[in-house]
Motif scaffolding. Structure first.
Motif, PDB file in Angstrom:
ATOM      1  N   ALA A 193       1.077  -0.959   0.091  1.00  0.00           N
ATOM      2  CA  ALA A 193      -0.172   0.009   0.414  1.00  0.00           C
ATOM      3  C   ALA A 193       0.854   1.330   0.019  1.00  0.00           C
ATOM      4  O   ALA A 193       0.298   2.411  -0.631  1.00  0.00           O
ATOM      5  N   VAL A 240       0.050   2.379   7.809  1.00  0.00           N
ATOM      6  CA  VAL A 240      -1.564   2.231   6.833  1.00  0.00           C
ATOM      7  C   VAL A 240      -2.571   2.258   8.249  1.00  0.00           C
ATOM      8  O   VAL A 240      -1.544   0.773   8.520  1.00  0.00           O
ATOM      9  N   GLN A 299      -6.250  -0.098   7.383  1.00  0.00           N
ATOM     10  CA  GLN A 299      -7.191  -0.777   6.674  1.00  0.00           C
ATOM     11  C   GLN A 299      -8.869  -0.769   7.460  1.00  0.00           C
ATOM     12  O   GLN A 299      -8.664  -0.982   8.201  1.00  0.00           O
ATOM     13  N   GLU A 339     -10.335  -2.033   2.151  1.00  0.00           N
ATOM     14  CA  GLU A 339      -9.240  -0.309   0.965  1.00  0.00           C
ATOM     15  C   GLU A 339      -8.600  -0.161   2.913  1.00  0.00           C
ATOM     16  O   GLU A 339      -8.739  -0.624   3.579  1.00  0.00           O
ATOM     17  N   TYR A 340      -7.717   0.617   1.769  1.00  0.00           N
ATOM     18  CA  TYR A 340      -6.423   0.943   2.757  1.00  0.00           C
ATOM     19  C   TYR A 340      -6.637   2.641   3.036  1.00  0.00           C
ATOM     20  O   TYR A 340      -6.620   3.320   1.889  1.00  0.00           O
ATOM     21  N   VAL A 380      -3.807   5.640   3.451  1.00  0.00           N
ATOM     22  CA  VAL A 380      -2.056   6.091   3.511  1.00  0.00           C
ATOM     23  C   VAL A 380      -2.453   6.677   4.271  1.00  0.00           C
ATOM     24  O   VAL A 380      -2.543   8.310   3.295  1.00  0.00           O
ATOM     25  N   VAL A 430      -6.180   3.714  -0.619  1.00  0.00           N
ATOM     26  CA  VAL A 430      -5.854   2.315  -1.630  1.00  0.00           C
ATOM     27  C   VAL A 430      -6.417   1.017  -2.008  1.00  0.00           C
ATOM     28  O   VAL A 430      -7.203   0.849  -0.264  1.00  0.00           O
ATOM     29  N   GLN A 441      -8.123  -2.675  -2.289  1.00  0.00           N
ATOM     30  CA  GLN A 441      -7.147  -4.456  -1.846  1.00  0.00           C
ATOM     31  C   GLN A 441      -6.489  -4.666  -2.743  1.00  0.00           C
ATOM     32  O   GLN A 441      -5.727  -5.557  -2.615  1.00  0.00           O
ATOM     33  N   PHE A 483      -4.224  -2.781  -4.677  1.00  0.00           N
ATOM     34  CA  PHE A 483      -3.076  -2.406  -4.312  1.00  0.00           C
ATOM     35  C   PHE A 483      -3.284  -1.076  -4.937  1.00  0.00           C
ATOM     36  O   PHE A 483      -2.200  -0.784  -5.811  1.00  0.00           O
TER      37      PHE A 483
END
Length: 251
Positions: free
Chosen positions: A202, A218, A220, A225-226, A228, A241, A243, A245
């Motif tokens: 990520a 980072v 989740q 999703e992430y 950042v 980002v 899943q 990436f």
């Protein structure tokens, strides 16, 4: 008998003054204790209130907080940065990002190195090289787990300009804007801090799309999703980002 003393009737005995005073003191003490007890009960019965961590995280780089405190950053977390190497020492190196942020990188015996996609050693890192650094981040200091020398790179300056990254300027307000797609039902401070491969991927994706700052954690989100978290620039502050990436957007 003194004319000032009350004359008792045949069925009552006068109460001495000191007895009346003692009774009044006891009554006051009992009432006071009862009021303290009621106040204590009220304090105990009142629902606990929690200050929103988001309200205390306005400064760049400060963590937000999610439900249960899972997004509260109590120490260094997985992240990274990219830029151009300025100086090289026996213990690491310094770099400057495309947005002008100075970053100190400390190397360890476990740090791995890539020259492009090929394995290499610490000696491959030289002044002027464009590098990607992944590792444990504390503000603008990174203990590297991996250093990638990017042949022919420019520290990400061209990509940074294209992405609209706003370099940090002391005293300048942060830009209030968004770009691309923000995950549905996203709330700042929600999610769980992650590490390992997911955090590295990520981070790498976010830095490729928005170089110039430092990733200091980072997170989740509930949808997978992430988020950042970005510091060292006035915009963006969060990069989203997917899943798999792929960068979705930023705000």
């Amino acid at each position: 008998m003194n004319s000032q003393d009350p004359t008792p009737d045949n069925n009552q005995t006068p109460t001495p003054r000191h007895t009346r005073r003692r009774a009044a003191w006891i009554t006051a003490a009992v009432l006071s204790a009862a009021m303290v007890g009621l106040a204590g009960c009220a304090a105990t019965a009142s629902p606990a209130t929690t200050t929103s961590p988001s309200a205390t995280s306005a400064a760049k780089g400060m963590p937000g907080g999610g439900a249960g405190g899972s997004n509260v950053r109590s120490g260094p977390a997985a992240g990274g940065s990219s830029g151009t190497v300025d100086t090289v020492t026996a213990s690491g190196f310094t770099l400057t990002t495309s947005a002008g942020q100075k970053v100190t990188v400390t190397e360890a015996s476990s740090t791995t190195y890539l020259d492009g996609t090929s394995s290499t050693s610490a000696s491959a890192v030289e002044k002027g090289d464009s590098v990607l650094v992944l590792g444990t981040t504390s503000s603008t200091a990174i203990t590297a787990t991996q250093v990638v020398v990017q042949p022919g790179g420019d520290g990400g300056s061209a990509a940074s300009t294209a992405a609209g990254v706003v370099p940090f300027k002391q005293g300048a307000p942060s830009s209030a804007k968004s770009n691309g797609q923000i995950p549905a039902n996203y709330t700042e401070g929600s999610g769980t801090i992650v590490s390992g491969t997911a955090a590295d991927k990520a981070t790498e994706a976010a830095l490729a799309a928005y170089p110039g700052g430092v990733v200091d954690r980072v997170v989740q989100l509930a949808g997978g999703e992430y988020e950042v978290h970005y510091i060292g620039v006035n915009w963006p502050h969060h990069i989203f980002v997917s899943q798999d990436f792929t960068v979705l957007g930023a705000d």
